[in-house]
Design a protein around this motif. Structure first.
Motif, PDB file in Angstrom:
ATOM      1  N   GLU A 271      55.686  48.138  64.037  1.00 42.55           N
ATOM      2  CA  GLU A 271      55.777  47.035  62.505  1.00 42.55           C
ATOM      3  C   GLU A 271      57.243  47.377  62.225  1.00 42.55           C
ATOM      4  O   GLU A 271      57.286  46.134  62.099  1.00 42.55           O
ATOM      5  CB  GLU A 271      55.457  47.678  61.741  1.00 42.55           C
ATOM      6  N   HIS A 273      60.199  48.045  64.520  1.00 42.35           N
ATOM      7  CA  HIS A 273      60.908  47.471  65.762  1.00 42.35           C
ATOM      8  C   HIS A 273      60.527  46.783  66.561  1.00 42.35           C
ATOM      9  O   HIS A 273      60.045  47.065  67.287  1.00 42.35           O
ATOM     10  CB  HIS A 273      61.515  49.103  66.076  1.00 42.35           C
ATOM     11  N   GLU A 274      60.556  45.459  66.341  1.00 38.56           N
ATOM     12  CA  GLU A 274      60.141  44.262  66.891  1.00 38.56           C
ATOM     13  C   GLU A 274      60.434  44.234  68.350  1.00 38.56           C
ATOM     14  O   GLU A 274      59.582  43.443  69.021  1.00 38.56           O
ATOM     15  CB  GLU A 274      60.756  42.842  66.414  1.00 38.56           C
ATOM     16  N   ASP A 275      61.007  45.135  69.162  1.00 34.45           N
ATOM     17  CA  ASP A 275      61.071  44.705  70.237  1.00 34.45           C
ATOM     18  C   ASP A 275      60.327  46.697  71.049  1.00 34.45           C
ATOM     19  O   ASP A 275      60.647  45.923  72.898  1.00 34.45           O
ATOM     20  CB  ASP A 275      62.432  45.137  71.181  1.00 34.45           C
ATOM     21  N   ARG A 316      52.895  44.204  64.500  1.00 36.21           N
ATOM     22  CA  ARG A 316      53.137  42.089  64.634  1.00 36.21           C
ATOM     23  C   ARG A 316      52.683  42.443  65.966  1.00 36.21           C
ATOM     24  O   ARG A 316      52.569  43.489  66.789  1.00 36.21           O
ATOM     25  CB  ARG A 316      54.926  42.752  64.206  1.00 36.21           C
ATOM     26  N   ASN A 317      52.965  40.508  66.130  1.00 36.75           N
ATOM     27  CA  ASN A 317      52.896  40.069  67.069  1.00 36.75           C
ATOM     28  C   ASN A 317      51.818  40.698  68.181  1.00 36.75           C
ATOM     29  O   ASN A 317      52.269  40.963  68.955  1.00 36.75           O
ATOM     30  CB  ASN A 317      54.395  40.117  67.927  1.00 36.75           C
TER      31      ASN A 317
END
Ligand SMILES: Nc1ncnc2c1ncn2[C@@H]1O[C@H](COP(=O)(O)OP(=O)(O)OP(=O)(O)O)[C@@H](O)[C@H]1O
Ligand SMILES: [Mg+2]
Length: 509
Positions: A271, A273-275, A316-317
């Motif tokens: 959520e 930490h995008e990576d 996410r993603n």
């Protein structure tokens, strides 16, 4: 040594309920004293009476601590005498640091200014006592539940503690964390501390308790001494439920059909930490009438996986496909997932499951209003019937289905959450730690309902940290570790060792 605590003739009433009836409890100095009993038996209430949450005057009876009668008017009062309680629901503030939480309301002052240096130093000392090496500045939200529980204990130790009360401290801990916590209690005992331990995990009780008091229906049934003769779990169960229990799991004859539900290459990012990839290309399928278990350690990503599939309420993603009977479906929101017949029963009953200020019957029918309505109008009589039916089936202990959920005992709240989703009649039911905090008798009733659903051809996904439960209920088991499925086995060929080995070897490469 003699007794440190005597509670005599305690009676506690709530509107419409007598929670405790003339209860007696004697605790010896320096012992670990376990309290068991079914959900709603009165365990938490008794401890709230003891610790001044319910002040003197709101109950009948006497409390004698260290030989003197005590009439506590608040928690601060009982703490003053060295009685410290850690409640069933953890009470740490997530966005504050460990140090801030430990000294919340008890700030270390120097001339009226918070002394940061001393706070830091004392926190390090306290953390060491409970076996944590985290920095005092770490935020609570960054700790797993196991460590949070240890912080609660460190907080208790920051006060002068003679009697430590733990209300289901291991309910949300995995086996390793539970063992660590129990070892800690044994260490405290060696230093002379007295402990009261409430737990539904009978194996833990037989491991550490010196005596066990069983409560049933708000009354003391018996106190058993375990030092003279080791106590067997069946005896505790008999006292708790008032009858013998031959089996812990219902007998099933699985009738498994074609694949109904399928998740393919499911990948989810964190959520914040995008990576950070949280779920890594998971593939899962469930057949008609099948109960599929997901095993794994706490933090393996099982809940995140389930939530992300259930209307993407996590992460996410997200990429991957979900299909029902071979057709891809859109589970982009919780509403869409529910419309496709998917239900997710969570372990966090406060956050997602229940409206606490609402009546039991409204909570149970909430996810299936058409089931109790005619021409769009809710039929109150039908609602009442449905709720009462579940109340009877899984033994929800309450004054009536009109009672507010917030007033129920922890385990009974969990039963309401389950009823709600069972009544929703989903095609795919994802159960995340469904029996956490539930007593042994009621567990069996819940297993019966799950087995019944499977028999009706529903697909069940069972996430559980209790391996015996997974092995006792599932037909097939996936093993999850660090966001990936690392093994899959038929339950007939599975064992605790085999599952653990899959987890350990996966961690190595
Ligand atoms: N504030 C309240 N108002 C009304 N009834 C209450 C309140 N608190 C508890 N009760 C009732 O008192 C009884 C005992 O509840 P208690 O929480 O002590 O049970 P418990 O033994 O701790 O159960 P669990 O194992 O589920 O935690 C239950 O019937 C519960 O519904
Ligand atoms: Mg309780």
């Amino acid at each position: 040594m003699g007794s440190i605590l005597e509670m005599k003739g305690i009676t506690k009433r709530f509107p419409g309920v007598i929670a405790l009836k003339d209860v007696n409890l004697v605790v010896q100095a320096g012992e670990i004293h376990a309290i068991c009993g079914e959900n709603g038996a009165g365990k938490s209430t008794l401890m709230k009476v003891l610790s001044g949450v319910y002040p003197a005057g709101t109950y009948e009876g006497e409390i004698h601590f260290e030989g003197r009668e005590q009439k506590f008017s608040s928690i601060a009062d009982s703490e003053e005498q060295g009685i410290i309680i850690i409640h069933q629901e953890l009470a740490l503030v997530p966005l504050l640091s460990i140090a801030e939480n430990i000294f919340l309301g008890n700030e270390q002052n120097k001339l009226g200014v918070i002394d940061r240096e001393q706070t830091h130093r004392r926190t390090v000392e306290l953390l060491k006592k409970v076996g944590l090496s985290e920095s005092p500045e770490t935020l609570i939200t960054d700790l797993g539940v196991g460590k949070q529980q240890l912080v609660e204990i460190a907080k208790a130790l920051s006060k002068k503690v003679k009697l430590l009360i733990l209300d289901e401290p291991t309910a949300s801990l995995n086996e390793n964390d539970s063992a660590a916590l129990l070892d800690l209690l044994v260490g405290f005992r060696a230093q002379g501390m007295t402990c009261i331990l409430i737990s539904h995990k009978l194996n833990e009780i037989s491991r550490v308790a010196d005596s066990v008091t069983v409560l049933r229906d708000g009354s003391t049934v018996q106190t058993m001494n375990c030092r003279e003769a080791p106590i067997c779990e069946d005896v505790i169960i008999r006292h708790m439920v008032g009858r013998e229990m031959a089996d812990r799991y219902p007998h099933r004859e699985p009738d498994i059909g074609e694949v109904v539900f399928e998740v393919k290459d499911w990948t989810v990012f964190h959520e914040q930490h995008e990576d950070r990839k949280f779920i890594k290309g998971v593939n899962l399928n469930v057949r008609r009438g099948e109960i599929v278990g997901i095993a794994g350690l706490m933090g393996a990503g099982r809940t995140e996986f389930a939530m992300s599939v259930f209307g993407r309420s996590y992460g996410r993603n997200i990429s991957g496909k979900v299909s029902l009977r071979g057709k891809e479906i859109d589970v982009g929101t919780v509403q869409k997932a529910v419309a496709h017949g998917i239900a997710y029963v969570t372990e966090d009953r406060k956050g997602y499951g229940l409206v606490l200020e609402n009546e039991i019957k409204h909570n149970i029918t909430l996810a299936n209003l058409p089931g109790v309505s005619r021409l769009g109008v809710i039929n109150e009589g039908r609602e009442y019937e449905v709720a009462n039916d579940y109340r009877r089936k899984i033994n929800i202990r309450c004054a009536g289905v009109f009672q507010h959920v917030g007033n129920l005992s922890g385990g009974n709240q969990q039963k309401v959450v389950l009823s709600k989703w069972l009544f929703a009649g989903p095609e795919i039911l994802i159960l995340d730690e469904p029996t956490r905090g539930i007593d042994v008798g009621a567990k069996y009733e819940i297993y019966m309902l799950i087995a019944q659903l499977a028999k009706e051809g529903k697909c069940i996904i069972l996430i559980s940290s209790e391996m015996p439960e997974l092995l006792g209920m599932s037909d097939r088991i996936y093993v999850m570790n660090e966001g990936a499925f690392v093994a899959e086995m038929q339950t007939a060929e599975a064992s605790q060792e085999k599952i653990m080995r899959a987890i350990v070897t996966a961690g190595k490469d």
